[in-house]
Design an enzyme around this catalytic site. Structure first.
Site, PDB file in Angstrom:
ATOM      1  N   HIS A 121      -5.911 -33.099  16.589  1.00  7.20           N
ATOM      2  CA  HIS A 121      -4.805 -33.958  17.018  1.00  7.20           C
ATOM      3  C   HIS A 121      -3.639 -33.135  17.548  1.00  7.20           C
ATOM      4  O   HIS A 121      -2.514 -33.628  17.626  1.00  7.20           O
ATOM      5  CB  HIS A 121      -4.370 -34.853  15.854  1.00  7.20           C
ATOM      6  CG  HIS A 121      -5.484 -35.759  15.422  1.00  7.20           C
ATOM      7  ND1 HIS A 121      -5.717 -36.982  16.006  1.00  7.20           N
ATOM      8  CD2 HIS A 121      -6.477 -35.564  14.517  1.00  7.20           C
ATOM      9  CE1 HIS A 121      -6.783 -37.532  15.442  1.00  7.20           C
ATOM     10  NE2 HIS A 121      -7.275 -36.691  14.541  1.00  7.20           N
ATOM     11  N   LYS A 154       9.229  -0.874  14.349  1.00  3.70           N
ATOM     12  CA  LYS A 154       9.867  -0.478  13.085  1.00  3.70           C
ATOM     13  C   LYS A 154      11.006   0.513  13.354  1.00  3.70           C
ATOM     14  O   LYS A 154      12.090   0.398  12.798  1.00  3.70           O
ATOM     15  CB  LYS A 154       8.848   0.195  12.149  1.00  3.70           C
ATOM     16  CG  LYS A 154       7.795  -0.729  11.569  1.00  3.70           C
ATOM     17  CD  LYS A 154       6.903   0.050  10.589  1.00  3.70           C
ATOM     18  CE  LYS A 154       5.694  -0.780  10.166  1.00  3.70           C
ATOM     19  NZ  LYS A 154       4.738  -0.044   9.342  1.00  3.70           N
ATOM     20  N   LYS A 168       0.839  -1.200   0.000  1.00  4.17           N
ATOM     21  CA  LYS A 168       0.000   0.000   0.000  1.00  4.17           C
ATOM     22  C   LYS A 168       0.879   1.257   0.000  1.00  4.17           C
ATOM     23  O   LYS A 168       0.666   2.171  -0.762  1.00  4.17           O
ATOM     24  CB  LYS A 168      -0.928  -0.028   1.217  1.00  4.17           C
ATOM     25  CG  LYS A 168      -1.786   1.203   1.354  1.00  4.17           C
ATOM     26  CD  LYS A 168      -2.737   1.125   2.531  1.00  4.17           C
ATOM     27  CE  LYS A 168      -3.412   2.480   2.721  1.00  4.17           C
ATOM     28  NZ  LYS A 168      -4.317   2.510   3.861  1.00  4.17           N
ATOM     29  N   GLU A 205      -5.120  -6.590  14.565  1.00  2.00           N
ATOM     30  CA  GLU A 205      -4.567  -5.287  14.172  1.00  2.00           C
ATOM     31  C   GLU A 205      -5.666  -4.217  14.218  1.00  2.00           C
ATOM     32  O   GLU A 205      -5.386  -3.047  14.448  1.00  2.00           O
ATOM     33  CB  GLU A 205      -3.922  -5.355  12.775  1.00  2.00           C
ATOM     34  CG  GLU A 205      -2.888  -4.263  12.547  1.00  2.00           C
ATOM     35  CD  GLU A 205      -2.139  -4.386  11.234  1.00  2.00           C
ATOM     36  OE1 GLU A 205      -2.762  -4.246  10.173  1.00  2.00           O
ATOM     37  OE2 GLU A 205      -0.910  -4.618  11.252  1.00  2.00           O
ATOM     38  N   GLY A 226      -4.829  -1.620   4.837  1.00  2.00           N
ATOM     39  CA  GLY A 226      -4.031  -2.746   4.340  1.00  2.00           C
ATOM     40  C   GLY A 226      -4.718  -4.093   4.552  1.00  2.00           C
ATOM     41  O   GLY A 226      -4.781  -4.932   3.655  1.00  2.00           O
ATOM     42  N   ARG A 227      -5.261  -4.290   5.752  1.00  2.00           N
ATOM     43  CA  ARG A 227      -5.893  -5.593   6.042  1.00  2.00           C
ATOM     44  C   ARG A 227      -7.268  -5.730   5.417  1.00  2.00           C
ATOM     45  O   ARG A 227      -7.917  -6.765   5.556  1.00  2.00           O
ATOM     46  CB  ARG A 227      -5.951  -5.808   7.563  1.00  2.00           C
ATOM     47  CG  ARG A 227      -6.593  -4.686   8.345  1.00  2.00           C
ATOM     48  CD  ARG A 227      -6.319  -4.826   9.831  1.00  2.00           C
ATOM     49  NE  ARG A 227      -6.765  -3.667  10.599  1.00  2.00           N
ATOM     50  CZ  ARG A 227      -6.060  -2.551  10.781  1.00  2.00           C
ATOM     51  NH1 ARG A 227      -4.862  -2.415  10.229  1.00  2.00           N
ATOM     52  NH2 ARG A 227      -6.532  -1.549  11.510  1.00  2.00           N
ATOM     53  N   GLU A 251      10.405  -4.671   4.730  1.00  2.00           N
ATOM     54  CA  GLU A 251      10.497  -6.075   4.302  1.00  2.00           C
ATOM     55  C   GLU A 251      10.235  -6.192   2.803  1.00  2.00           C
ATOM     56  O   GLU A 251      10.984  -6.850   2.062  1.00  2.00           O
ATOM     57  CB  GLU A 251       9.470  -6.950   5.042  1.00  2.00           C
ATOM     58  CG  GLU A 251       9.731  -7.142   6.515  1.00  2.00           C
ATOM     59  CD  GLU A 251       9.044  -6.098   7.388  1.00  2.00           C
ATOM     60  OE1 GLU A 251       8.768  -4.964   6.901  1.00  2.00           O
ATOM     61  OE2 GLU A 251       8.793  -6.402   8.564  1.00  2.00           O
TER      62      GLU A 251
HETATM   63  O1  F6P Z   1       3.018  -2.781   9.726  1.00  2.00           O
HETATM   64  C1  F6P Z   1       1.675  -3.061   9.594  1.00  2.00           C
HETATM   65  C2  F6P Z   1       1.193  -2.786   8.191  1.00  2.00           C
HETATM   66  O2  F6P Z   1       1.095  -1.420   7.984  1.00  2.00           O
HETATM   67  C3  F6P Z   1      -0.144  -3.478   7.914  1.00  2.00           C
HETATM   68  O3  F6P Z   1      -1.221  -2.735   8.349  1.00  2.00           O
HETATM   69  C4  F6P Z   1      -0.072  -3.641   6.443  1.00  2.00           C
HETATM   70  O4  F6P Z   1      -1.015  -4.561   5.959  1.00  2.00           O
HETATM   71  C5  F6P Z   1       1.356  -4.087   6.270  1.00  2.00           C
HETATM   72  O5  F6P Z   1       2.074  -3.331   7.229  1.00  2.00           O
HETATM   73  C6  F6P Z   1       1.938  -3.877   4.906  1.00  2.00           C
HETATM   74  O6  F6P Z   1       1.900  -2.531   4.526  1.00  2.00           O
HETATM   75  P1  F6P Z   1       2.139  -2.113   3.035  1.00  2.00           P
HETATM   76  O7  F6P Z   1       1.051  -2.727   2.209  1.00  2.00           O
HETATM   77  O8  F6P Z   1       2.089  -0.619   3.024  1.00  2.00           O
HETATM   78  O9  F6P Z   1       3.485  -2.628   2.595  1.00  2.00           O
END
Ligand code: F6P
Length: 522
Positions: free
Chosen positions: A382, A491, A208, A351, A265-266, A214
Site C-alpha cells: 500500500h 566522521k 566493537k 556496507e 561489526g555487521r 554516537e
Molecule cells: O561506522 C561504521 C561502523 O564502523 C560499522 O561498521 C559498525 O557496525 C558501527 O560503525 C559501529 O561500530 P562500533 O561497534 O565499533 O561502535
C-alpha cells in the site's frame, strides 16, 4: 588463494553473449510454459530455508555459466580460506570468522574438520565467553528488579540485536522491556530515559571499538542521568559488549563481555553483541539461533555450488547487477516482526559490497552493491509496490514467507500468505489485456524464501544465508567485503564541523556548507 576478479574470467565474456542472445529478452511466462519442471529446477532446499528461484530471469544455461564464473573466480578457495581463518580482510589484515561464533565446541563436533584445528584456541575462547555471557543473561532474566534493558550501540552494534529481538518477539520473556538507542540525536535517548527508572534499568554499552562517537555520547549521557537520579551501583546497571575491554574499563564499566577483531561489526550479532537477544530469549534460545546459523554455514561450506543456496542467490545478484543492469533489490518479509530485517540487510549488503575498488585497490569497471530497501508485507503493497509493478525500472524482489503463524487469530495468516503469493504472481504474470493505466507488463523477477516457522533457529539460518550470499557476490566482484573505509570521511568532517558550529568560523568551507552552518546558528 587464487582470486580472479569476475570480469577477468572466460565465463564473463560467455555470459555477456548469453545475456544478449537469451537473457535480455527472457520471458518468465514463456519459460514456465516450456518447462514443466522449472519450479523444481530452480528451487533449492537449505537448512531451515526453502527457496523458490524459478521466477527469476534465468535459464539453466545461464546458471551453468554463472557457476563457471564462480569457479573461475576462485569462489570455493576464497570461501575455504574464510573457513580456515585466513586473513582475507586484507586491508585490515584480519581473519573473517563470524562463522566460528556459531561453531560447536571441538568436543561436540560431529565430523572432524582439519581446518578448524588451526583456530582451536579462538574456538575455545568463543565458548568460554559465550558461557559467561549466557550465565549473565540467565541471571538478568531471573532478576525481577530489572525490568528494562537499554542497548546503546549503532550500526552492527544495534541493528543485529534489535532486528532479532523484534523478530523473535514471540519468544521474548514477559516482564522485561527492550530499548535500542543508536542515534546521536538526543531525542532518542531522552525518550527512553523518560520511560525507565534508575533501579530497574540495565544499560548495555555495545561497541566493537568503544570509540564510536554516537555510542560514547549516548553512553556518557546515560551514565550522567544514572548518577543524577541517585544511581550508584554502576557495576550492576552497566555492562559493556566490546573488543576494547581497556576502554570499557576506563569508562567505569567492570562487567564486560568481549569479542575479537575477526568479527566485523555487521557480523557481530552472534557475539557478545547478541546479549540483549540472549536476555530476551534465554540461553537455550540463543544457542538455537547460533545452531541454525551453523547449519547454514555447513551448507555453504560443503554443498556443491549448483545446490548451494547462498551461491545461487549470490550469482543471481551478479547476473542482475552486471548483466541486466538492475541497481536495486527490494526485500519484502511477509511477517510483521521482521520489521528491521530490511534495515539489517542494508548494512550487511551495502556496507560490505558498496565499494568501487577491488581488494587490490584497482577501480571496478562494473557495478557492485545494489541499493537494498523494503518493508514488511502487506504494508509495502500500500506504499511503494505501485512502482514495483508499473514503474520504469525493474527491481527484483525477495519475498520471505513463514508457513506457520504463532498466533491463532482466524483468517489472518491465510490472507497474508495469499497476498505474498499474489504479489509474486502479479509481478510475473502482469496484465497484458488491459491498456494504458491498467496495463501491467509483468515479467518482473522475484525470489521467494520460505521458513516453516519463525524461530531462533530459522532466523539464525536466514541471517547466515544472507551473510554468505553477500560473500559470494563480493567474492566474484573481487571486493574486500569486510572493511568499510567509506564511513571514515564523514566522521572526520563531522569533527571539524562540530567545532565550527561552536565558533561560527566558515573560512575554507564550501559555499553550501558555510551557508547552512550560518543558517543553523542564527
Ligand atoms: O561506522 C561504521 C561502523 O564502523 C560499522 O561498521 C559498525 O557496525 C558501527 O560503525 C559501529 O561500530 P562500533 O561497534 O565499533 O561502535
Amino acid at each position: 588463494m587464487n582470486r580472479v576478479r569476475c570480469d577477468q574470467t572466460p565465463a564473463w565474456g560467455a555470459l555477456k553473449s548469453i545475456y544478449l542472445a537469451s537473457g535480455k529478452g527472457f520471458d518468465l511466462r514463456t519459460a514456465f510454459a516450456a518447462d514443466a519442471d522449472r519450479f523444481k529446477t530452480f528451487s533449492q532446499a537449505a537448512p531451515h530455508v526453502f527457496a523458490d528461484l524459478s521466477k527469476n530471469l534465468l535459464d539453466a544455461q545461464a546458471e551453468q555459466v554463472l557457476l563457471d564464473l564462480a569457479r573461475q573466480s576462485g569462489l570455493e578457495q576464497h570461501r575455504d580460506a574464510m573457513f580456515a581463518g585466513d586473513k582475507i580482510n586484507n586491508t585490515e589484515n584480519r581473519a573473517v570468522m563470524h562463522w566460528l561464533l556459531r561453531n560447536p565446541p571441538l568436543a561436540q563436533m560431529q565430523k572432524a574438520r582439519p581446518a578448524i584445528d588451526s583456530v582451536a584456541n579462538e574456538l575455545a575462547a568463543v565458548h568460554t565467553t559465550l558461557e559467561a555471557m549466557l550465565a549473565y543473561a540467565t541471571a538478568v532474566r531471573a532478576d525481577q528488579q530489572i525490568t528494562d534493558v537499554v542497548n546503546i550501540g549503532i550500526g552492527g552494534s544495534d541493528l543485529g540485536p534489535q532486528m532479532a529481538v523484534l523478530a523473535l518477539d514471540e519468544f521474548v520473556m514477559p516482564g522485561k522491556r527492550f530499548h535500542f538507542v543508536s542515534n546521536v540525536d538526543g531525542h532518542e535517548l531522552a525518550s527512553v530515559l523518560r520511560k525507565v527508572k534508575v533501579d530497574s534499568t540495565l544499560f548495555l554499552i555495545a561497541s566493537k571499538t568503544f570509540t564510536t562517537i554516537e555510542t560514547m555520547t549516548n553512553a556518557n549521557s546515560a551514565k550522567a542521568w544514572f548518577a543524577a537520579q541517585g544511581g550508584t551501583d554502576v557495576a550492576r546497571h552497566f555492562a559493556a559488549l566490546t573488543t576494547n575491554v581497556v576502554a570499557a574499563k576506563a569508562f567505569g564499566i567492570s562487567t564486560t563481555f568481549g569479542f575479537w577483531d575477526w568479527v566485523g561489526g555487521r557480523y557481530s550479532v552472534w557475539s557478545a553483541i547478541g546479549l540483549p537477544l540472549a536476555i530476551a530469549i534465554g540461553a537455550a534460545g540463543f544457542k538455537a539461533f547460533l545452531a541454525g546459523a551453523h547449519d547454514m554455514d555447513e551448507h555453504f561450506r560443503t554443498a556443491p555450488l549448483a545446490q548451494n543456496l547462498p551461491v545461487r542467490l549470490g550469482l543471481l545478484d551478479v547476473w542482475y547487477r552486471n548483466f541486466h543492469g538492475f541497481t536495486s533489490r527490494s526485500v519484502a518479509p511477509y511477517h510483521s516482526a521482521l520489521k528491521r530485517y530490511p534495515a539489517y540487510l542494508q548494512q550487511l549488503e551495502m556496507e560490505s559490497n558498496g565499494k568501487s575498488v577491488d581488494a587490490s585497490g584497482q577501480a571496478l569497471p562494473f557495478g557492485s552493491s545494489p541499493a537494498l530497501w523494503g518493508e514488511p508485507g502487506t504494508n509495502g503493497q500500500h506504499a511503494y509496490f505501485q512502482m514495483l509493478h508499473q514503474g520504469t525500472d525493474v527491481v527484483p524482489v525477495e519475498f520471505v514467507a513463514v508457513k506457520k503463524p504463532k498466533h491463532s487469530l482466524p483468517g489472518h495468516h491465510t490472507l497474508l500468505l495469499a497476498n505474498v503469493l499474489a504479489q509474486a504472481q502479479a509481478l510475473m504474470l502482469g496484465k497484458a489485456d488491459a491498456g494504458g493505466h491498467k496495463h501491467f507488463a509483468g515479467n518482473r523477477p522475484s525470489s521467494f524464501l520460505v521458513l516453516d516457522e519463525l524461530t531462533p533457529a530459522s532466523l539464525g539460518a536466514l541471517i547466515a544465508l544472507q551473510e554468505h550470499r553477500v560473500f559470494v557476490s563480493g567474492s566474484l566482484w573481487g571486493i574486500n567485503s569486510f572493511d568499510q573505509w567509506g564511513v571514515e570521511l564523514g566522521k572526520v568532517l563531522a569533527k571539524d564541523v562540530e567545532a565550527r558550529l561552536g565558533s561560527g568560523e566558515v573560512a575554507g568551507l564550501d559555499g553550501s556548507t558555510a551557508g547552512l552552518l550560518a543558517k543553523l546558528r542564527s
